[in-house]
Design a protein around this motif. Sequence first.
Motif, PDB file in Angstrom:
ATOM      1  N   ALA A  52      23.134 121.114  58.602  1.00 50.58           N
ATOM      2  CA  ALA A  52      24.403 121.007  59.318  1.00 50.58           C
ATOM      3  C   ALA A  52      24.986 122.387  59.574  1.00 50.58           C
ATOM      4  N   VAL A  53      24.891 123.269  58.569  1.00 53.87           N
ATOM      5  CA  VAL A  53      25.413 124.632  58.732  1.00 53.87           C
ATOM      6  C   VAL A  53      24.633 125.354  59.829  1.00 53.87           C
ATOM      7  N   LEU A  54      23.315 125.247  59.745  1.00 50.59           N
ATOM      8  CA  LEU A  54      22.468 125.928  60.725  1.00 50.59           C
ATOM      9  C   LEU A  54      22.809 125.477  62.147  1.00 50.59           C
ATOM     10  N   MET A  55      22.917 124.167  62.317  1.00 54.74           N
ATOM     11  CA  MET A  55      23.213 123.638  63.655  1.00 54.74           C
ATOM     12  C   MET A  55      24.585 124.096  64.119  1.00 54.74           C
ATOM     13  N   SER A  56      25.556 124.046  63.205  1.00 50.24           N
ATOM     14  CA  SER A  56      26.905 124.471  63.576  1.00 50.24           C
ATOM     15  C   SER A  56      26.892 125.919  64.033  1.00 50.24           C
ATOM     16  N   VAL A  57      26.204 126.792  63.256  1.00 53.57           N
ATOM     17  CA  VAL A  57      26.178 128.215  63.589  1.00 53.57           C
ATOM     18  C   VAL A  57      25.514 128.429  64.944  1.00 53.57           C
ATOM     19  N   LEU A  58      24.413 127.707  65.188  1.00 51.23           N
ATOM     20  CA  LEU A  58      23.733 127.835  66.484  1.00 51.23           C
ATOM     21  C   LEU A  58      24.666 127.450  67.623  1.00 51.23           C
ATOM     22  N   ILE A  59      25.407 126.370  67.417  1.00 52.02           N
ATOM     23  CA  ILE A  59      26.326 125.921  68.470  1.00 52.02           C
ATOM     24  C   ILE A  59      27.463 126.928  68.657  1.00 52.02           C
ATOM     25  N   TYR A  60      28.017 127.424  67.515  1.00 52.32           N
ATOM     26  CA  TYR A  60      29.085 128.436  67.605  1.00 52.32           C
ATOM     27  C   TYR A  60      28.603 129.641  68.416  1.00 52.32           C
ATOM     28  N   ALA A  61      27.321 130.022  68.170  1.00 49.10           N
ATOM     29  CA  ALA A  61      26.791 131.222  68.821  1.00 49.10           C
ATOM     30  C   ALA A  61      26.742 131.066  70.336  1.00 49.10           C
ATOM     31  N   MET A  62      26.671 129.806  70.776  1.00 45.33           N
ATOM     32  CA  MET A  62      26.600 129.572  72.225  1.00 45.33           C
ATOM     33  C   MET A  62      27.978 129.622  72.881  1.00 45.33           C
ATOM     34  N   ILE A  63      29.025 129.476  72.043  1.00 47.42           N
ATOM     35  CA  ILE A  63      30.376 129.406  72.604  1.00 47.42           C
ATOM     36  C   ILE A  63      30.874 130.830  72.883  1.00 47.42           C
ATOM     37  N   PRO A  64      31.247 131.104  74.134  1.00 51.32           N
ATOM     38  CA  PRO A  64      31.735 132.451  74.431  1.00 51.32           C
ATOM     39  C   PRO A  64      33.137 132.659  73.854  1.00 51.32           C
TER      40      PRO A  64
END
Lengths: 228, 304
Positions: free
Chosen positions: A29-41
């Motif tokens: 869950a952390v990994l996925m969240s971080v990946l998604i955060y990284a996509m948000i400008p």
Amino acid sequence: MSRTLNVVRLQLINKQTFIWVPLIVLCAAVLMSVLIYAMIPGNEPKYGGGGQAPLWVFFAVGLSAMTLTFPFSQAMSITRREFFVGTMITAILGSVFMGVLFLIGGAIEMLTDGYGINGYVFHLPWLWEAGPLGAFIVYFTLALFFFVVGFTGATIYKSWGPVVVTVVGIGLALVLIGLVFLVTRLEIWDQVWQSVGDLGALGLALWGLVVVAVLSLVSFLAFRRAKP
Amino acid sequence: MTAVIEVQNLTKHYKDTNALDNVTLSIEGGAIYGLLGRNGAGKTTLMSILTAQNFATSGDVRVFGEHPYENSRVLSRMCFVRESQKYPDDATPRHAFKAASLFFTNWDQALADRLIDDFQLPMKQTIKKLSRGQLSAVGVIIGLASRAELTFFDEPYLGLDAVARQIFYDRLIEDYAEHPRTIILSSHLIDEVSNLIERVIVIDNGKILVNEETDAMRDRAVTVVGDAAKVDAWASGREVLHREELGRVASITVLGHLSADERAGVAASGLDLAPVSLQQLIVRLTQKASADSAAPTHESQEVR
């Protein structure tokens, strides 16, 4: 007493259930969240609810503790009381473990400024209002709550069948709707939000512990007549 | 000897049937019992109530002199191996035996290891992936290696092949000889276990039909073999349980004990006495009981 503690060992013989599966789900869950955060400008802090994922594991663990581990415990000639108390102790230990993980996650996020991208899974401001101990209690209570709901639901299911589970579920939903209706009719939403805000996450969690205690009692009374 | 199990007027009522119907039973320690009866006769229900896994509708149960419900003093001396035992989802046989070693004080790991070898049980697969026979083996191993003072086996052999069943019977007898205890074995394969069991309890329609020594039970009937005409003449007036004929030779099983004189008479008239199959005897008695229960006569009283 030693037999009750042996129930804890019984529940933990297979480390997978209480430790590895929640841990894997949490990491994922952390990994996925971080990946998604990284996509948000943008550079403003980003918050998400990925941290609740392992709580659902606790719901499933509570459920299977009743439907599968309980029949097995009967084959081990364990009394229902010994099984119930030992299982609750295990659930408390598991919830403490989750709480500690939550704190560690929060600490990592503080030290790395949100994984270097200002994204947060654990260190949500509202939850940490009352400091690390408060955050720990919130997460601990949530994990325990999910476990007890799973266990109680399964106990009611095993004792009285699917119809009663459905009726109890509908009953609880109606009570909630009734409360919403009352609050709306009395036009006291402002006061309600005010007091929820005043309680804070910690205050709510402490009330949550009261709910957990009541649910456990109900669960134990139903469980005393449960058949494997 | 003292009674290990005492049951008084035990009734278990389900929606439309009485699984147990006013059962009164006393079981003494230090023997292997066969608990025999048809599907749905009440065997599992009786054992479940004795081990506090199920609840009686009415009546009283004492095991080691106390009620077993929520009583760890009593429960810790018992082991109940169910035919349809459930295990935690991700448990392997290794986990199950580890758990058993925690709770059964007489647990013998060496015996368990030997049985694991005998049954060629894979230890690292999860139990839910085991075959039916391997699943039964897990239960059998727990039941034997726990060496509980009072052990119940409920149809423990499902899915086990003939070799594995023989291993079970052999190990059971061996270990029982070294560590005498009370074993209650519920089974459909009556002839297979008939050499194992010292006492027979037959349950039918929730009622105890028979509770006596296996040898005494065998003495209840006799099979006479020989020339068909002679055999029929001899059997006339007796209660015939079973008759088979092949060519001019007939074999007739009749109810009733034969005195030494009668036995000599049978031999003198050129007929042979053959051992009675316990299975045949119980099948006939059970059929007779259900026929009688339609119109209760003195027969059903006598059988009980």
